[in-house]
Motif scaffolding. Structure first.
Motif, PDB file in Angstrom:
ATOM      1  N   TRP A  35       0.844  -1.192   0.000  1.00 56.01           N
ATOM      2  CA  TRP A  35       0.000   0.000   0.000  1.00 56.01           C
ATOM      3  C   TRP A  35       0.882   1.246   0.000  1.00 56.01           C
ATOM      4  CZ3 TRP A  35      -4.928   1.163  -0.770  1.00 56.01           C
ATOM      5  CH2 TRP A  35      -5.383   2.409  -0.374  1.00 56.01           C
ATOM      6  N   CYS A  36       0.557   2.198  -0.830  1.00 55.17           N
ATOM      7  CA  CYS A  36       1.317   3.442  -0.904  1.00 55.17           C
ATOM      8  C   CYS A  36       0.951   4.312   0.295  1.00 55.17           C
ATOM      9  CB  CYS A  36       0.988   4.157  -2.218  1.00 55.17           C
ATOM     10  SG  CYS A  36       1.964   5.631  -2.467  1.00 55.17           S
ATOM     11  N   GLY A  37       1.918   4.650   1.082  1.00 58.16           N
ATOM     12  CA  GLY A  37       1.671   5.480   2.257  1.00 58.16           C
ATOM     13  C   GLY A  37       2.508   5.019   3.429  1.00 58.16           C
ATOM     14  N   ASN A  38       2.308   5.703   4.544  1.00 59.53           N
ATOM     15  CA  ASN A  38       3.056   5.382   5.748  1.00 59.53           C
ATOM     16  C   ASN A  38       2.302   5.899   6.968  1.00 59.53           C
ATOM     17  OD1 ASN A  38       5.150   4.422   7.315  1.00 59.53           O
ATOM     18  ND2 ASN A  38       6.363   6.273   7.121  1.00 59.53           N
ATOM     19  N   SER A  39       1.013   5.618   7.016  1.00 54.52           N
ATOM     20  CA  SER A  39       0.189   6.110   8.112  1.00 54.52           C
ATOM     21  C   SER A  39       0.376   5.244   9.357  1.00 54.52           C
ATOM     22  CB  SER A  39      -1.291   6.104   7.699  1.00 54.52           C
ATOM     23  OG  SER A  39      -1.753   4.768   7.592  1.00 54.52           O
ATOM     24  N   PRO A  40       0.012   5.777  10.517  1.00 46.44           N
ATOM     25  CA  PRO A  40       0.089   4.967  11.743  1.00 46.44           C
ATOM     26  C   PRO A  40      -0.774   3.706  11.650  1.00 46.44           C
ATOM     27  CG  PRO A  40      -0.277   7.280  12.282  1.00 46.44           C
ATOM     28  CD  PRO A  40      -0.403   7.158  10.797  1.00 46.44           C
ATOM     29  N   GLU A  41      -1.925   3.803  11.005  1.00 55.81           N
ATOM     30  CA  GLU A  41      -2.816   2.646  10.862  1.00 55.81           C
ATOM     31  C   GLU A  41      -2.176   1.568   9.985  1.00 55.81           C
ATOM     32  OE1 GLU A  41      -5.015   6.307  11.736  1.00 55.81           O
ATOM     33  OE2 GLU A  41      -3.814   5.798   9.987  1.00 55.81           O
ATOM     34  N   GLN A  42      -1.512   2.008   8.921  1.00 55.66           N
ATOM     35  CA  GLN A  42      -0.842   1.063   8.040  1.00 55.66           C
ATOM     36  C   GLN A  42       0.298   0.363   8.784  1.00 55.66           C
ATOM     37  OE1 GLN A  42       1.074   2.825   4.665  1.00 55.66           O
ATOM     38  NE2 GLN A  42       1.609   0.877   3.751  1.00 55.66           N
ATOM     39  N   ARG A  43       1.086   1.133   9.508  1.00 54.72           N
ATOM     40  CA  ARG A  43       2.199   0.542  10.260  1.00 54.72           C
ATOM     41  C   ARG A  43       1.675  -0.438  11.312  1.00 54.72           C
ATOM     42  NH1 ARG A  43       3.972   5.991   9.996  1.00 54.72           N
ATOM     43  NH2 ARG A  43       3.455   6.268  12.198  1.00 54.72           N
ATOM     44  N   ALA A  44       0.550  -0.104  11.960  1.00 60.70           N
ATOM     45  CA  ALA A  44      -0.052  -1.004  12.947  1.00 60.70           C
ATOM     46  C   ALA A  44      -0.523  -2.299  12.288  1.00 60.70           C
ATOM     47  CB  ALA A  44      -1.218  -0.313  13.665  1.00 60.70           C
ATOM     48  N   ALA A  45      -1.119  -2.189  11.099  1.00 64.35           N
ATOM     49  CA  ALA A  45      -1.578  -3.379  10.375  1.00 64.35           C
ATOM     50  C   ALA A  45      -0.391  -4.265  10.009  1.00 64.35           C
ATOM     51  CB  ALA A  45      -2.352  -2.966   9.124  1.00 64.35           C
ATOM     52  N   ILE A  46       0.683  -3.660   9.558  1.00 68.49           N
ATOM     53  CA  ILE A  46       1.884  -4.424   9.200  1.00 68.49           C
ATOM     54  C   ILE A  46       2.437  -5.135  10.441  1.00 68.49           C
ATOM     55  CG2 ILE A  46       4.302  -4.201   8.474  1.00 68.49           C
ATOM     56  CD1 ILE A  46       3.292  -1.946   6.541  1.00 68.49           C
ATOM     57  N   ARG A  47       2.542  -4.407  11.553  1.00 75.40           N
ATOM     58  CA  ARG A  47       3.057  -5.015  12.795  1.00 75.40           C
ATOM     59  C   ARG A  47       2.165  -6.168  13.267  1.00 75.40           C
ATOM     60  NH1 ARG A  47       3.895   0.350  14.251  1.00 75.40           N
ATOM     61  NH2 ARG A  47       2.031   0.285  15.546  1.00 75.40           N
ATOM     62  N   ALA A  48       0.845  -5.964  13.212  1.00 74.34           N
ATOM     63  CA  ALA A  48      -0.076  -7.005  13.675  1.00 74.34           C
ATOM     64  C   ALA A  48       0.005  -8.246  12.785  1.00 74.34           C
ATOM     65  CB  ALA A  48      -1.512  -6.462  13.694  1.00 74.34           C
ATOM     66  N   CYS A  49       0.081  -8.042  11.488  1.00 75.63           N
ATOM     67  CA  CYS A  49       0.188  -9.183  10.575  1.00 75.63           C
ATOM     68  C   CYS A  49       1.516  -9.909  10.782  1.00 75.63           C
ATOM     69  CB  CYS A  49       0.048  -8.736   9.123  1.00 75.63           C
ATOM     70  SG  CYS A  49      -1.628  -8.219   8.676  1.00 75.63           S
ATOM     71  N   LYS A  50       2.579  -9.141  10.948  1.00 78.95           N
ATOM     72  CA  LYS A  50       3.893  -9.750  11.184  1.00 78.95           C
ATOM     73  C   LYS A  50       3.869 -10.567  12.480  1.00 78.95           C
ATOM     74  CE  LYS A  50       7.461  -7.309   9.993  1.00 78.95           C
ATOM     75  NZ  LYS A  50       8.594  -6.358   9.962  1.00 78.95           N
ATOM     76  N   ALA A  51       3.237 -10.039  13.518  1.00 80.98           N
ATOM     77  CA  ALA A  51       3.136 -10.756  14.787  1.00 80.98           C
ATOM     78  C   ALA A  51       2.325 -12.047  14.623  1.00 80.98           C
ATOM     79  CB  ALA A  51       2.508  -9.867  15.854  1.00 80.98           C
ATOM     80  N   ALA A  52       1.264 -11.994  13.826  1.00 81.52           N
ATOM     81  CA  ALA A  52       0.456 -13.197  13.585  1.00 81.52           C
ATOM     82  C   ALA A  52       1.246 -14.221  12.777  1.00 81.52           C
ATOM     83  CB  ALA A  52      -0.837 -12.828  12.868  1.00 81.52           C
ATOM     84  N   LEU A  53       2.015 -13.762  11.819  1.00 89.13           N
ATOM     85  CA  LEU A  53       2.837 -14.677  11.025  1.00 89.13           C
ATOM     86  C   LEU A  53       3.890 -15.371  11.882  1.00 89.13           C
ATOM     87  CD1 LEU A  53       3.282 -12.559   7.778  1.00 89.13           C
ATOM     88  CD2 LEU A  53       1.952 -14.667   8.027  1.00 89.13           C
ATOM     89  N   CYS A  54       4.361 -14.682  12.917  1.00 89.07           N
ATOM     90  CA  CYS A  54       5.355 -15.257  13.840  1.00 89.07           C
ATOM     91  C   CYS A  54       4.699 -16.099  14.931  1.00 89.07           C
ATOM     92  CB  CYS A  54       6.172 -14.145  14.491  1.00 89.07           C
ATOM     93  SG  CYS A  54       7.239 -13.266  13.350  1.00 89.07           S
ATOM     94  N   GLY A  55       3.372 -16.044  15.030  1.00 87.21           N
ATOM     95  CA  GLY A  55       2.669 -16.808  16.046  1.00 87.21           C
ATOM     96  C   GLY A  55       2.517 -16.090  17.375  1.00 87.21           C
ATOM     97  N   ASP A  56       2.849 -14.805  17.405  1.00 89.54           N
ATOM     98  CA  ASP A  56       2.733 -14.042  18.654  1.00 89.54           C
ATOM     99  C   ASP A  56       1.301 -13.618  18.963  1.00 89.54           C
ATOM    100  OD1 ASP A  56       5.463 -14.297  19.011  1.00 89.54           O
ATOM    101  OD2 ASP A  56       5.917 -12.358  18.096  1.00 89.54           O
ATOM    102  N   VAL A  57       0.476 -13.443  17.930  1.00 92.54           N
ATOM    103  CA  VAL A  57      -0.948 -13.129  18.107  1.00 92.54           C
ATOM    104  C   VAL A  57      -1.731 -14.013  17.141  1.00 92.54           C
ATOM    105  CG1 VAL A  57      -0.521 -10.727  18.802  1.00 92.54           C
ATOM    106  CG2 VAL A  57      -1.015 -11.236  16.419  1.00 92.54           C
ATOM    107  N   ASP A  58      -3.033 -14.132  17.371  1.00 94.63           N
ATOM    108  CA  ASP A  58      -3.828 -14.962  16.471  1.00 94.63           C
ATOM    109  C   ASP A  58      -4.258 -14.180  15.232  1.00 94.63           C
ATOM    110  OD1 ASP A  58      -6.130 -13.446  17.139  1.00 94.63           O
ATOM    111  OD2 ASP A  58      -6.707 -14.842  18.703  1.00 94.63           O
ATOM    112  N   ALA A  59      -4.739 -14.900  14.247  1.00 99.63           N
ATOM    113  CA  ALA A  59      -5.119 -14.298  12.966  1.00 99.63           C
ATOM    114  C   ALA A  59      -6.235 -13.276  13.126  1.00 99.63           C
ATOM    115  CB  ALA A  59      -5.542 -15.387  11.984  1.00 99.63           C
ATOM    116  N   GLU A  60      -7.166 -13.523  14.037  1.00101.38           N
ATOM    117  CA  GLU A  60      -8.299 -12.605  14.194  1.00101.38           C
ATOM    118  C   GLU A  60      -7.886 -11.281  14.819  1.00101.38           C
ATOM    119  OE1 GLU A  60     -11.268 -13.165  12.606  1.00101.38           O
ATOM    120  OE2 GLU A  60      -9.954 -14.737  11.845  1.00101.38           O
ATOM    121  N   THR A  61      -6.848 -11.288  15.629  1.00 98.45           N
ATOM    122  CA  THR A  61      -6.315 -10.026  16.158  1.00 98.45           C
ATOM    123  C   THR A  61      -5.733  -9.206  15.028  1.00 98.45           C
ATOM    124  OG1 THR A  61      -5.851 -11.027  18.307  1.00 98.45           O
ATOM    125  CG2 THR A  61      -4.645  -9.007  17.759  1.00 98.45           C
TER     126      THR A  61
END
Length: 94
Positions: A35-61
């Motif tokens: 996604w083109c941009g660098n908003s706080p919401e985008q960065r939060a989405a990236i962090r949450a997805c990365k955490a889910a991919l690592c198994g630190d949070v579940d997919a629904e989070t």
């Protein structure tokens, strides 16, 4: 963990009003990274997805955080929704 599916897919508007369905955390992560941009919401989405991919949070989070990002950017497809208008509609004059 890479293909962690969402309970319910997320649909977002892309291009000229075409919906794209994101079925897994990996799909959402890829979309947020591209996604083109660098908003706080985008960065939060990236962090949450990365955490889910690592198994630190579940997919629904991760889904919830990504959905908030998509809603804020006005690209979240609601059920039975038409594409957002890019500007004020004008009657055509032939």
């Amino acid at each position: 963990m890479f293909g962690q599916p969402f309970e319910k897919p997320i649909r977002v508007w892309v291009g000229l009003g075409f919906p794209r369905q994101l079925n897994t955390v990996a799909d959402a992560y890829q979309f947020a990274m591209e996604w083109c941009g660098n908003s706080p919401e985008q960065r939060a989405a990236i962090r949450a997805c990365k955490a889910a991919l690592c198994g630190d949070v579940d997919a629904e989070t991760a889904r919830g955080v990504f959905t908030a990002f998509a809603r804020k950017k006005d690209i979240l497809v609601q059920d039975c929704e038409m594409p957002p208008l890019s500007g004020p509609s004008r009657p055509s004059h032939a």
